[in-house]
Design an enzyme around this catalytic site. Structure first.
Site, PDB file in Angstrom:
ATOM      1  N   ILE A 168     -10.860 -35.159   3.698  1.00 10.72           N
ATOM      2  CA  ILE A 168     -10.828 -36.576   3.290  1.00 10.72           C
ATOM      3  C   ILE A 168      -9.750 -36.838   2.242  1.00 10.72           C
ATOM      4  CG2 ILE A 168     -13.015 -37.729   3.822  1.00 10.72           C
ATOM      5  CD1 ILE A 168     -14.029 -36.718   1.084  1.00 10.72           C
TER       6      ILE A 168
ATOM      7  N   ASN B  75     -10.507 -21.410  -1.376  1.00 10.04           N
ATOM      8  CA  ASN B  75     -10.935 -21.338  -2.768  1.00 10.04           C
ATOM      9  C   ASN B  75     -12.301 -20.672  -2.823  1.00 10.04           C
ATOM     10  OD1 ASN B  75      -8.676 -22.792  -3.740  1.00 10.04           O
ATOM     11  ND2 ASN B  75      -9.611 -24.699  -3.047  1.00 10.04           N
TER      12      ASN B  75
ATOM     13  N   GLN C 253     -13.258 -23.752  -6.460  1.00 15.34           N
ATOM     14  CA  GLN C 253     -14.049 -24.178  -5.296  1.00 15.34           C
ATOM     15  C   GLN C 253     -14.922 -25.381  -5.659  1.00 15.34           C
ATOM     16  OE1 GLN C 253     -16.396 -21.026  -3.514  1.00 15.34           O
ATOM     17  NE2 GLN C 253     -16.892 -22.266  -1.710  1.00 15.34           N
TER      18      GLN C 253
ATOM     19  N   HIS D 240     -14.873 -22.305   3.787  1.00 21.16           N
ATOM     20  CA  HIS D 240     -13.874 -23.119   4.492  1.00 21.16           C
ATOM     21  C   HIS D 240     -12.464 -22.644   4.178  1.00 21.16           C
ATOM     22  CE1 HIS D 240     -14.477 -25.078   0.551  1.00 21.16           C
ATOM     23  NE2 HIS D 240     -13.205 -25.439   0.636  1.00 21.16           N
ATOM     24  N   PHE D 241     -11.580 -22.915   5.119  1.00 22.46           N
ATOM     25  CA  PHE D 241     -10.161 -22.602   4.964  1.00 22.46           C
ATOM     26  C   PHE D 241      -9.380 -23.912   4.997  1.00 22.46           C
ATOM     27  CE2 PHE D 241     -12.106 -18.823   6.521  1.00 22.46           C
ATOM     28  CZ  PHE D 241     -11.433 -17.786   5.892  1.00 22.46           C
TER      29      PHE D 241
END
Ligand code: AMP
Length: 134
Positions: free
Chosen positions: A31, A86, A92, A98-99
């Site tokens: 987003i 992260n 993070q 997640h990547f």
């Protein structure tokens, strides 16, 4: 995880711009776009991050990252992509593996991290300290 934003996206309880899905992962647009096409590949199952993900699952997800990168670069007509993850604090924000796939374009001036050159002596001492854990 009931309060996890990314688990809600996986379960379609929250809207997302998901454009890829397989058994282990999904990919959608972040987003907040670092650059146009900035995407995330996330695990379908909840893991906090790289530290606790099941190694076998991780292998599948890394292959998904590669597949998504190959197609995303074509879709965007670009040749470069930063892939980053992260893990833990600081850094993070969402504690679900997640990547980040960050498209790179000539002259974008994106600077991921400031870096400082170190002397070989300092690097040697650092490597000795780390080597004890291997
Ligand atoms: P980080 O945990 O620091 O790697 O960052 C998490 C990323 O998730 C940030 O870039 C956010 O913009 C992104 N993000 C958070 N919520 C959503 C959402 N609902 N849909 C898409 N991206 C999100």
């Amino acid at each position: 995880m009931p309060d996890c934003v990314f688990c809600k996206i996986v379960k379609k309880e929250l809207p997302s711009s998901t454009f890829y899905e397989d058994e282990y992962s999904i990919a959608f647009l972040d987003i907040k776009q670092v650059s146009e096409g900035h995407s995330l590949v996330i695990s379908k199952k909840h893991y906090e991050n790289f530290f606790d993900v099941d190694p076998v699952v991780l292998q599948h997800i890394i292959l998904s990252v590669q597949k998504v990168v190959q197609r995303l670069t074509k879709a965007l007509g670009i040749a470069g992509m930063n892939i980053s993850t992260n893990n833990g604090r600081p850094g993070q924000e969402v504690f679900h593996l997640h990547f980040h796939l960050i498209p790179r374009r000539a002259g974008d001036n994106l600077m991921m991290w400031p870096a400082t050159s170190m002397s070989p002596e300092v690097l040697k001492i650092m490597a000795e300290r780390i080597r004890k854990f291997f």
